[in-house]
Every structure is written in C-alpha cells, then in structure tokens.
Design a protein around this motif. Structure first.
Motif, mmCIF file in Angstrom:
data_model
loop_
_atom_site.group_PDB
_atom_site.id
_atom_site.type_symbol
_atom_site.label_atom_id
_atom_site.label_comp_id
_atom_site.label_asym_id
_atom_site.label_seq_id
_atom_site.Cartn_x
_atom_site.Cartn_y
_atom_site.Cartn_z
ATOM 1 N N UNK A 58 0.825 -1.208 0.000
ATOM 2 C CA UNK A 58 0.000 0.000 0.000
ATOM 3 C C UNK A 58 0.862 1.263 0.000
ATOM 4 N N UNK A 59 2.000 1.199 0.665
ATOM 5 C CA UNK A 59 2.881 2.363 0.701
ATOM 6 C C UNK A 59 3.455 2.658 -0.680
ATOM 7 N N UNK A 60 3.729 1.619 -1.454
ATOM 8 C CA UNK A 60 4.242 1.832 -2.812
ATOM 9 C C UNK A 60 3.202 2.523 -3.695
ATOM 10 N N UNK A 61 1.926 2.268 -3.413
ATOM 11 C CA UNK A 61 0.865 2.928 -4.168
ATOM 12 C C UNK A 61 0.694 4.384 -3.744
ATOM 13 N N UNK A 62 1.276 4.732 -2.598
ATOM 14 C CA UNK A 62 1.171 6.103 -2.087
ATOM 15 C C UNK A 62 2.467 6.873 -2.305
ATOM 16 N N UNK A 63 3.265 6.451 -3.268
ATOM 17 C CA UNK A 63 4.556 7.108 -3.497
ATOM 18 C C UNK A 63 4.393 8.568 -3.912
#
Length: 235
Positions: free
Chosen positions: A148-153
């Motif tokens: 999910x953090x990678x999608x919030x880059x």
C-alpha cells in the motif's frame, strides 16, 4: 438458459454488468443498471447507433432478476464487515485450516472428540504461528503495508494536513488535485472506497509512514503491536 446473445455483443454486456457489480455507491449502481438494461443510452451500451441491451429481452429479464438481490453481489451494498474481502477466500482458508490442522484430515466421530481437537490442536497451531510472527519469521504484514505504501509514493508529507490536535484526523490531497481524502487515526477510517469495505489503504499507509500514527486496522508491524502479540503467544 439460452439468451441467444450474438458473440460480438457478449463483451459489451459483460462489461455493463461488471460496472454494476463494482459500483462504489448506490447511485452509481442504479445508473449502471439502467445502462445495462438499455433504459438510458450511454457510450457504454450504444455501439454504431444501436442500444445493445434492447436487442435482447431475455438479457434484460435476466439482469433485472439479479438486480432484485443486488445486496448479495453489488459492492455498493457492502460495508466494513467484509474486512476488505470480496470473495469467499477468507472462509475457505479457515475451513482448510480446520480440516488440515485441527482434524488432520481425520473424522471426529463424536462431539467430545471434536471439542478435544479444537481445544488442543488449534491452540498449539495459533500459538506457533504467533511466535513465528513476533520472532520475525513471517513477513506477511510487512508486505501488505509496503504494498500500500508503494501505491502512495505520490503522497508527500506536505500533501497531508493534520486537521485537529484533539482528534487524530488527517486530510490528504488526492491524485486529482480537486479532491481530498480524510483519515481518522483513532478508528482507522478513511473516506476512500477501499476502507469503506474494511480494508487497509494507501492513505493510511502514508499517514503511518510520515507521522508514525498507528491505527486499528494497520497491519501489526509496529513494536507495540508485536509486543502485544508476543504477550498473547507466550503468556
């Protein structure tokens, strides 16, 4: 039932039904349903000037019957009780664990034997899983958070506004500059569609990444969460 749908029109009708099932609100679901039965003409159901659904009365009847029980399959009717699971995979996994771990693929011939299996085998299994997790042998929670953090880059700290000192509330600028999402850290809620279904989203991941604000549905990756699980596992 043979609906006699022409092969060239099947993809169009399939996509129309898919839009209904994936609608995020009841209003969008209703609009998609009207499009799927040809009640309204849209770019999705009109091809070369022909309203595709109106060519197939049986299709309209079929979809209308499904619409009568939309609460079962339409995502607009679902809520956080699903915990982000939109299939029966969660229940199937639990059944598999019960058969493989608790019963060891054996048959309990009476209620006493079944209670014995549950009170011994499943207790040992979950204790072992918890110990493996707190000892760092299981990275599933970390992978979920990092996914999910990678999608919030694209979300930077300056894109997140802390709205109140008394309430753990954050306002996050969306990719669409005119829209915002709000994250309530005290209850682990976000206004995005994913969290309305009970899942963990990129907005929550970004809040934790930039502010270290833990919330109820955050994967257990923090030291405090691991410590709590360790107390549960080791007593």
């Amino acid at each position: 039932m043979n609906h006699q749908v022409h092969k060239d029109d099947r993809k169009t009708l399939y996509l129309l039904f898919r839009v209904i099932s994936e609608a995020s609100t009841h209003e969008l679901a209703m609009a998609s349903f009207n499009s799927a039965i040809g009640l309204t003409s849209t770019s999705s159901n009109v091809i070369n000037g022909n309203n595709i659904p109106l060519k197939y009365p049986k299709w309209i009847q079929y979809v209308s019957k499904y619409w009568d029980r939309k609460e079962i399959w339409c995502m607009a009717s679902r809520n956080a009780s699903t915990h982000g699971h939109h299939t029966n995979n969660f229940s199937e996994v639990n059944v598999r664990l019960f058969k493989d771990i608790v019963l060891s693929r054996n048959k309990a011939y009476n209620a006493v034997a079944l209670v014995d299996f549950v009170c011994t085998s499943i207790e040992e299994y979950y204790q072992k899983r918890l110990r493996n997790f707190v000892n760092g042998s299981n990275y599933t929670a970390r992978y979920l958070y990092e996914d999910q953090l990678s999608k919030a880059s694209h979300i930077h700290k300056e894109d997140i506004e802390e709205l109140s000192d008394n309430v753990i509330l954050f306002k996050i600028k969306s990719e669409n500059q005119n829209l915002y999402n709000e994250v309530d850290g005290s209850v682990g809620f976000c206004t995005c569609p994913k969290v309305k279904m009970g899942g963990f989203c990129k907005h929550q991941a970004s809040v934790y990444h930039h502010f270290l604000q833990a919330m109820p549905n955050l994967p257990p990756i923090s030291v405090d969460a691991r410590y709590s699980l360790a107390k549960l596992a080791f007593g």
